[in-house]
Write a protein that holds these residues in place. Structure first.
Motif, PDB file in Angstrom:
ATOM      1  N   VAL A 261       0.838  -1.202   0.000  1.00  0.00           N
ATOM      2  CA  VAL A 261       0.000   0.000   0.000  1.00  0.00           C
ATOM      3  C   VAL A 261       0.876   1.256   0.000  1.00  0.00           C
ATOM      4  O   VAL A 261       0.607   2.213  -0.723  1.00  0.00           O
ATOM      5  CB  VAL A 261      -0.974  -0.005   1.195  1.00  0.00           C
ATOM      6  CG1 VAL A 261      -1.801   1.265   1.237  1.00  0.00           C
ATOM      7  CG2 VAL A 261      -1.884  -1.229   1.126  1.00  0.00           C
ATOM      8  N   LYS A 262       1.941   1.222   0.775  1.00  0.00           N
ATOM      9  CA  LYS A 262       2.871   2.349   0.845  1.00  0.00           C
ATOM     10  C   LYS A 262       3.471   2.639  -0.536  1.00  0.00           C
ATOM     11  O   LYS A 262       3.567   3.797  -0.942  1.00  0.00           O
ATOM     12  CB  LYS A 262       3.977   2.028   1.845  1.00  0.00           C
ATOM     13  CG  LYS A 262       4.966   3.128   2.071  1.00  0.00           C
ATOM     14  CD  LYS A 262       5.968   2.703   3.146  1.00  0.00           C
ATOM     15  CE  LYS A 262       7.051   3.730   3.325  1.00  0.00           C
ATOM     16  NZ  LYS A 262       8.016   3.325   4.354  1.00  0.00           N
ATOM     17  N   ALA A 263       3.841   1.596  -1.259  1.00  0.00           N
ATOM     18  CA  ALA A 263       4.420   1.770  -2.594  1.00  0.00           C
ATOM     19  C   ALA A 263       3.437   2.451  -3.544  1.00  0.00           C
ATOM     20  O   ALA A 263       3.824   3.310  -4.344  1.00  0.00           O
ATOM     21  CB  ALA A 263       4.860   0.412  -3.158  1.00  0.00           C
ATOM     22  N   ILE A 264       2.170   2.096  -3.453  1.00  0.00           N
ATOM     23  CA  ILE A 264       1.147   2.702  -4.309  1.00  0.00           C
ATOM     24  C   ILE A 264       0.970   4.175  -3.955  1.00  0.00           C
ATOM     25  O   ILE A 264       0.929   5.032  -4.843  1.00  0.00           O
ATOM     26  CB  ILE A 264      -0.187   1.940  -4.202  1.00  0.00           C
ATOM     27  CG1 ILE A 264      -0.022   0.560  -4.842  1.00  0.00           C
ATOM     28  CG2 ILE A 264      -1.331   2.719  -4.838  1.00  0.00           C
ATOM     29  CD1 ILE A 264      -1.152  -0.394  -4.566  1.00  0.00           C
ATOM     30  N   LEU A 265       0.874   4.473  -2.671  1.00  0.00           N
ATOM     31  CA  LEU A 265       0.719   5.865  -2.251  1.00  0.00           C
ATOM     32  C   LEU A 265       1.927   6.706  -2.664  1.00  0.00           C
ATOM     33  O   LEU A 265       1.775   7.816  -3.188  1.00  0.00           O
ATOM     34  CB  LEU A 265       0.503   5.945  -0.739  1.00  0.00           C
ATOM     35  CG  LEU A 265      -0.817   5.366  -0.227  1.00  0.00           C
ATOM     36  CD1 LEU A 265      -0.802   5.260   1.296  1.00  0.00           C
ATOM     37  CD2 LEU A 265      -1.994   6.191  -0.704  1.00  0.00           C
ATOM     38  N   GLU A 266       3.129   6.180  -2.450  1.00  0.00           N
ATOM     39  CA  GLU A 266       4.336   6.912  -2.814  1.00  0.00           C
ATOM     40  C   GLU A 266       4.444   7.108  -4.322  1.00  0.00           C
ATOM     41  O   GLU A 266       4.881   8.166  -4.781  1.00  0.00           O
ATOM     42  CB  GLU A 266       5.574   6.200  -2.277  1.00  0.00           C
ATOM     43  CG  GLU A 266       5.706   6.327  -0.769  1.00  0.00           C
ATOM     44  CD  GLU A 266       6.880   5.559  -0.196  1.00  0.00           C
ATOM     45  OE1 GLU A 266       7.382   4.615  -0.851  1.00  0.00           O
ATOM     46  OE2 GLU A 266       7.287   5.895   0.934  1.00  0.00           O
ATOM     47  N   ALA A 267       4.044   6.110  -5.095  1.00  0.00           N
ATOM     48  CA  ALA A 267       4.092   6.225  -6.556  1.00  0.00           C
ATOM     49  C   ALA A 267       3.181   7.344  -7.054  1.00  0.00           C
ATOM     50  O   ALA A 267       3.472   7.987  -8.061  1.00  0.00           O
ATOM     51  CB  ALA A 267       3.699   4.897  -7.207  1.00  0.00           C
ATOM     52  N   GLY A 268       2.105   7.579  -6.316  1.00  0.00           N
ATOM     53  CA  GLY A 268       1.178   8.646  -6.684  1.00  0.00           C
ATOM     54  C   GLY A 268       1.534   9.982  -6.061  1.00  0.00           C
ATOM     55  O   GLY A 268       0.811  10.961  -6.222  1.00  0.00           O
TER      56      GLY A 268
END
Length: 86
Positions: free
Chosen positions: A51-58
């Motif tokens: 989830v962290k990776a998705i948020l950071e990617a955005g």
């Protein structure tokens, strides 16, 4: 899902204006949205790192404790079952 989102963001029993309450619920939805994106991407039970990776990617800011709480509350539950429950 909205009840779950609200529970991640309301930290005290202080009264909120309708505008503040909507803003808080919207803020909580980013965590659930990222979680569901991970599910759609093939992760049956997304981790904090997923989830962290998705948020950071955005480019989305997040609070680690909120993210930890989300994963803790959803542990062992299937997204489609939670959606069906409302």
């Amino acid at each position: 899902w909205l009840k779950l989102a609200a529970s991640f963001t309301i930290r005290s029993s202080n009264w909120l204006t309708p505008r503040e309450a909507k803003s808080i619920t919207t803020m909580g939805m980013k965590y659930l949205g990222a979680y569901l994106m991970a599910v759609i991407g093939g992760k049956e039970s997304p981790t904090v790192d997923d989830v962290k990776a998705i948020l950071e990617a955005g480019g989305i800011e997040f609070e680690q404790d909120m993210l930890d709480k989300l994963i803790e509350r959803l542990d062992g539950k299937q997204a489609h079952e939670l959606i069906a429950e409302g």
